[in-house]
Structures are given as structure tokens and as C-alpha cells.
Motif scaffolding. Structure first.
Motif, PDB file in Angstrom:
ATOM      1  N   SER A 200       0.821  -1.217   0.000  1.00 44.38           N
ATOM      2  CA  SER A 200       0.000   0.000   0.000  1.00 44.38           C
ATOM      3  C   SER A 200       0.849   1.258   0.000  1.00 44.38           C
ATOM      4  CB  SER A 200      -0.931   0.008   1.219  1.00 44.38           C
ATOM      5  OG  SER A 200      -1.796  -1.099   1.215  1.00 44.38           O
ATOM      6  N   ARG A 201       1.941   1.222   0.747  1.00 40.45           N
ATOM      7  CA  ARG A 201       2.765   2.418   0.918  1.00 40.45           C
ATOM      8  C   ARG A 201       3.797   2.631  -0.192  1.00 40.45           C
ATOM      9  NH1 ARG A 201       3.770   4.200   6.224  1.00 40.45           N
ATOM     10  NH2 ARG A 201       5.379   5.501   5.248  1.00 40.45           N
ATOM     11  N   SER A 202       4.289   1.537  -0.768  1.00 42.49           N
ATOM     12  CA  SER A 202       5.395   1.641  -1.722  1.00 42.49           C
ATOM     13  C   SER A 202       5.012   1.057  -3.077  1.00 42.49           C
ATOM     14  CB  SER A 202       6.632   0.920  -1.174  1.00 42.49           C
ATOM     15  OG  SER A 202       7.643   0.838  -2.164  1.00 42.49           O
ATOM     16  N   ARG A 203       4.918   1.925  -4.087  1.00 42.27           N
ATOM     17  CA  ARG A 203       4.641   1.434  -5.437  1.00 42.27           C
ATOM     18  C   ARG A 203       5.784   0.565  -5.936  1.00 42.27           C
ATOM     19  NH1 ARG A 203       2.889   5.768  -9.845  1.00 42.27           N
ATOM     20  NH2 ARG A 203       1.161   5.867  -8.354  1.00 42.27           N
ATOM     21  N   ARG A 204       7.012   0.923  -5.542  1.00 37.83           N
ATOM     22  CA  ARG A 204       8.180   0.140  -5.955  1.00 37.83           C
ATOM     23  C   ARG A 204       8.084  -1.288  -5.414  1.00 37.83           C
ATOM     24  NH1 ARG A 204      11.910  -0.928  -9.670  1.00 37.83           N
ATOM     25  NH2 ARG A 204      13.920  -1.554  -8.793  1.00 37.83           N
ATOM     26  N   PHE A 205       7.751  -1.429  -4.143  1.00 37.86           N
ATOM     27  CA  PHE A 205       7.622  -2.757  -3.551  1.00 37.86           C
ATOM     28  C   PHE A 205       6.500  -3.533  -4.231  1.00 37.86           C
ATOM     29  CE2 PHE A 205       5.776  -5.834  -0.670  1.00 37.86           C
ATOM     30  CZ  PHE A 205       6.889  -6.511  -0.206  1.00 37.86           C
ATOM     31  N   ASP A 206       5.361  -2.892  -4.467  1.00 32.61           N
ATOM     32  CA  ASP A 206       4.226  -3.577  -5.077  1.00 32.61           C
ATOM     33  C   ASP A 206       4.580  -4.085  -6.472  1.00 32.61           C
ATOM     34  OD1 ASP A 206       1.331  -4.286  -5.054  1.00 32.61           O
ATOM     35  OD2 ASP A 206       1.299  -2.904  -6.749  1.00 32.61           O
ATOM     36  N   THR A 207       5.332  -3.293  -7.224  1.00 34.03           N
ATOM     37  CA  THR A 207       5.758  -3.711  -8.560  1.00 34.03           C
ATOM     38  C   THR A 207       6.646  -4.946  -8.485  1.00 34.03           C
ATOM     39  OG1 THR A 207       5.633  -1.450  -9.415  1.00 34.03           O
ATOM     40  CG2 THR A 207       6.995  -3.012 -10.637  1.00 34.03           C
ATOM     41  N   LEU A 208       7.614  -4.928  -7.560  1.00 30.52           N
ATOM     42  CA  LEU A 208       8.520  -6.063  -7.403  1.00 30.52           C
ATOM     43  C   LEU A 208       7.793  -7.284  -6.838  1.00 30.52           C
ATOM     44  CD1 LEU A 208      11.656  -4.220  -5.995  1.00 30.52           C
ATOM     45  CD2 LEU A 208      11.431  -5.285  -8.240  1.00 30.52           C
ATOM     46  N   TRP A 209       6.792  -7.050  -6.003  1.00 29.76           N
ATOM     47  CA  TRP A 209       6.035  -8.164  -5.437  1.00 29.76           C
ATOM     48  C   TRP A 209       5.236  -8.879  -6.534  1.00 29.76           C
ATOM     49  CZ3 TRP A 209       6.282 -10.412  -0.804  1.00 29.76           C
ATOM     50  CH2 TRP A 209       5.263 -11.308  -0.442  1.00 29.76           C
ATOM     51  N   ARG A 210       4.663  -8.114  -7.456  1.00 22.36           N
ATOM     52  CA  ARG A 210       3.870  -8.706  -8.526  1.00 22.36           C
ATOM     53  C   ARG A 210       4.746  -9.323  -9.609  1.00 22.36           C
ATOM     54  NH1 ARG A 210       1.722  -4.975 -11.150  1.00 22.36           N
ATOM     55  NH2 ARG A 210       2.243  -3.123  -9.947  1.00 22.36           N
ATOM     56  N   ALA A 211       5.945  -8.794  -9.799  1.00 24.30           N
ATOM     57  CA  ALA A 211       6.861  -9.322 -10.824  1.00 24.30           C
ATOM     58  C   ALA A 211       8.267  -9.416 -10.237  1.00 24.30           C
ATOM     59  CB  ALA A 211       6.861  -8.422 -12.059  1.00 24.30           C
ATOM     60  N   PRO A 212       8.491 -10.382  -9.335  1.00 25.78           N
ATOM     61  CA  PRO A 212       9.795 -10.495  -8.661  1.00 25.78           C
ATOM     62  C   PRO A 212      10.911 -10.874  -9.620  1.00 25.78           C
ATOM     63  CG  PRO A 212       8.453 -12.424  -8.207  1.00 25.78           C
ATOM     64  CD  PRO A 212       7.563 -11.452  -8.921  1.00 25.78           C
ATOM     65  N   ARG A 213      12.109 -10.418  -9.292  1.00 26.54           N
ATOM     66  CA  ARG A 213      13.294 -10.744 -10.088  1.00 26.54           C
ATOM     67  C   ARG A 213      14.096 -11.823  -9.371  1.00 26.54           C
ATOM     68  NH1 ARG A 213      14.166  -4.661 -10.203  1.00 26.54           N
ATOM     69  NH2 ARG A 213      15.493  -5.130  -8.434  1.00 26.54           N
ATOM     70  N   PRO A 214      14.833 -12.642 -10.119  1.00 27.99           N
ATOM     71  CA  PRO A 214      15.701 -13.635  -9.467  1.00 27.99           C
ATOM     72  C   PRO A 214      16.864 -12.964  -8.764  1.00 27.99           C
ATOM     73  CG  PRO A 214      16.073 -13.595 -11.842  1.00 27.99           C
ATOM     74  CD  PRO A 214      14.886 -12.719 -11.594  1.00 27.99           C
ATOM     75  N   VAL A 215      17.270 -13.537  -7.625  1.00 29.96           N
ATOM     76  CA  VAL A 215      18.396 -12.990  -6.861  1.00 29.96           C
ATOM     77  C   VAL A 215      19.693 -13.448  -7.503  1.00 29.96           C
ATOM     78  CG1 VAL A 215      19.545 -12.927  -4.625  1.00 29.96           C
ATOM     79  CG2 VAL A 215      17.043 -12.975  -4.749  1.00 29.96           C
ATOM     80  N   ALA A 216      20.527 -12.486  -7.904  1.00 30.28           N
ATOM     81  CA  ALA A 216      21.814 -12.821  -8.534  1.00 30.28           C
ATOM     82  C   ALA A 216      22.888 -13.089  -7.492  1.00 30.28           C
ATOM     83  CB  ALA A 216      22.257 -11.690  -9.463  1.00 30.28           C
ATOM     84  N   ALA A 217      22.910 -12.288  -6.418  1.00 30.13           N
ATOM     85  CA  ALA A 217      23.907 -12.452  -5.354  1.00 30.13           C
ATOM     86  C   ALA A 217      23.337 -11.868  -4.074  1.00 30.13           C
ATOM     87  CB  ALA A 217      25.210 -11.758  -5.711  1.00 30.13           C
TER      88      ALA A 217
END
Length: 284
Positions: A200-217
Motif C-alpha cells: 500500500s505504501r510503496s509502489r516500488r515494492f508492489d511492482t517487485l512483489w507482482r513481478a519479482p526478479r531472481p536474486v543474482a547475489a
């Protein structure tokens, strides 16, 4: 496949179990751990049933999983894994918050290195005085003031700066860890509320939550600005503490760098215990 994985997990845990901790004699053993007969007696089942479980020829009930976990005296993370492999949710589904012996040992043995320990929901449960000496973690009185993800996405620190690449890596790690926690602790209301707050508070977090990226390191660097205006750049590395389902972040400077010398000065001014338990309402 999961039935065989459950059996393999029980075999491994049985081999790692301490007979003395279970009240069994230690002398005269040819192999480490508990015998099948001993595990069966402790868990209230036959040795033949334990054998069939370990060979993947029988599917355990939730009660059997709990009985085996109690008999082997496993940590929270291993208990959660046994439940998942057997197809059940854990009994209470709550994120464990106890510091545990593993986290305590890390903080005590690396007292000259900034170190924090967090639970699976990214709430800090303990830090050391070397970390507090970095002077960047201000308290706001907010509900999630000790949560790594909430502070990064919703209430960032002015004295903590990252490049775009490092911030991207950091955010990827935070989101990946929270998504994993939600899958493992679906009944934890506090964890669900945290994720709702972040989305709710962070658009950046919501975007990453809906389309997560793989962890490289599992590392990223950041610059910490001190109260005297000087700064130092440190690299944070994630260290898993699987037995208690905790994780530590260790902050180090590049060997031979100016930052390494500056870090020694900062830590030299640290005054406090090796283990500082944190959370609501603050250090204690």
C-alpha cells in the motif's frame, strides 16, 4: 518425489541427532545419531514404520510429523521443512523470533564487525554495538521501525545511500525473502499485515512483489554517513542461520581501503555489549 524427500530429511536429521540430548547412552555407538529403533521409541511408533517412512513407502500424518520433530528436537526451520515435504502447514505457522544459539554465537564472535540478525519476516531481533556505532538506524516510533524491508521502502535512512545497481540488488533480496516467508508462514497475521502495508505504501515494492526478479547475489554495498560528516562504504553479505530460520547481515570494508581504516575508528568508539536485542520498543 516429496515422499522420498521427506524420508531423506528424516534420515539426515536422525543421523545428526544427539543421543545424549534425548537421554540415550552415547558409548558403544558405531555410527552417529539415533538408531531407527530409538527414534521409533521416542516418537511412539515402530522401527519398521520409521524404515518405511525413510524409504518413502509410507505417507506420514500431521501427528506423525509432529511426533518425529519432537523426538529429534529439531529447530524451527527443519520442522517447517518436514511439514512442507509431508504436505502440511506447520502447527502454528508463526514466524519464529527467538535469537537462538546460532545468532548469539555470530554476534559474540564477530563483535568487531557490524552485524545484525533478522527473522524470516525481516524484523531485526538483535544487533551488535559495532552496528549501532554506524549511527544510521534512527527510531521513529512506527510499528515497523525495526523491519529491514519497511525501512528501505517506506521510511529510508538519510545516512544510508546506495547506487542504483546496489539498491536494485538490495530490493530484489528483500522481496525474495519476504515472498519465501509468506509461503512458509501463511497463517502469520503480522507478516501478512506487513506485506499489505508495504504494497500500500510503496509502489516500488508492489511492482517487485507482482513481478519479482531472481536474486543474482546475496550482497550489496552502501555508504554510511557519520554524525561528523565523514562516511564509509561497506558491503553487506547475507548469512543464513537455518536451524532457527534467521539470517544475519555482516558489513565489511574492502581490505586495505580507506573505509577499512575508518571502520576500525568507528568500531573503536562503540561502547556496549556484543548482543543487543532489539524490536519493540527498542534496544534492551
Amino acid at each position: 518425489m516429496e515422499r522420498h524427500q521427506f524420508g531423506a530429511a528424516v534420515r539426515r536429521l536422525r543421523g545428526e541427532a544427539d543421543p545424549a540430548a534425548a537421554g540415550l547412552p552415547v558409548a558403544g555407538r558405531r555410527v552417529p545419531g539415533l538408531r531407527r529403533e530409538e527414534l521409533g521409541e521416542l516418537a511412539g511408533m515402530s522401527a519398521d514404520y520409521v524404515r518405511r517412512l525413510e524409504q518413502g513407502r509410507s505417507h506420514p500424518s500431521a501427528g506423525v510429523v509432529n511426533a518425529i520433530a519432537r523426538a529429534l528436537n529439531v529447530g524451527r526451520a527443519d520442522y517447517e521443512r518436514l511439514c512442507a515435504l509431508a504436505g502440511y502447514a506447520a502447527a502454528d505457522g508463526q514466524v519464529p523470533t527467538d535469537l537462538g544459539p546460532g545468532g548469539t554465537r555470530l554476534l559474540e564472535r564477530f563483535s568487531d564487525t557490524p552485524l545484525v540478525v533478522s527473522d524470516a519476516a525481516l524484523n531485526l531481533v538483535a544487533v551488535n554495538s559495532a552496528f549501532l556505532a554506524l549511527e544510521h538506524w534512527n527510531l521513529t516510533g512506527a510499528r515497523w521501525e525495526w523491519n529491514l524491508a519497511w525501512r528501505h521502502f517506506c521510511d529510508p535512512f538519510g545516512a544510508f545511500q546506495q547506487s542504483s545497481a546496489d539498491a536494485s540488488d538490495h530490493e530484489t533480496i528483500l522481496v525474495a525473502r519476504l515472498r519465501s516467508a509468506v509461503l512458509r508462514y501463511p497463517a502469520d497475521a503480522s507478516l501478512a499485515a506487513l506485506v499489505d502495508e508495504l504494497r500500500s505504501r510503496s509502489r516500488r515494492f508492489d511492482t517487485l512483489w507482482r513481478a519479482p526478479r531472481p536474486v543474482a547475489a546475496y550482497e550489496s554495498s552502501a555508504t554510511f554517513t557519520q554524525s561528523d560528516g565523514d562516511s564509509l562504504t561497506l558491503v553487506g553479505n547475507l548469512i543464513a542461520i537455518p536451524g532457527d530460520d534467521l539470517a544475519a547481515v555482516m558489513l565489511t570494508a574492502a581490505p586495505g581501503s580507506r573505509d577499512e581504516g575508518r571502520l576500525v575508528e568507528v568500531i573503536g568508539r562503540a561502547d556496549g555489549p556484543a548482543v543487543v536485542k532489539v524490536g519493540q520498543p527498542g534496544p534492551g
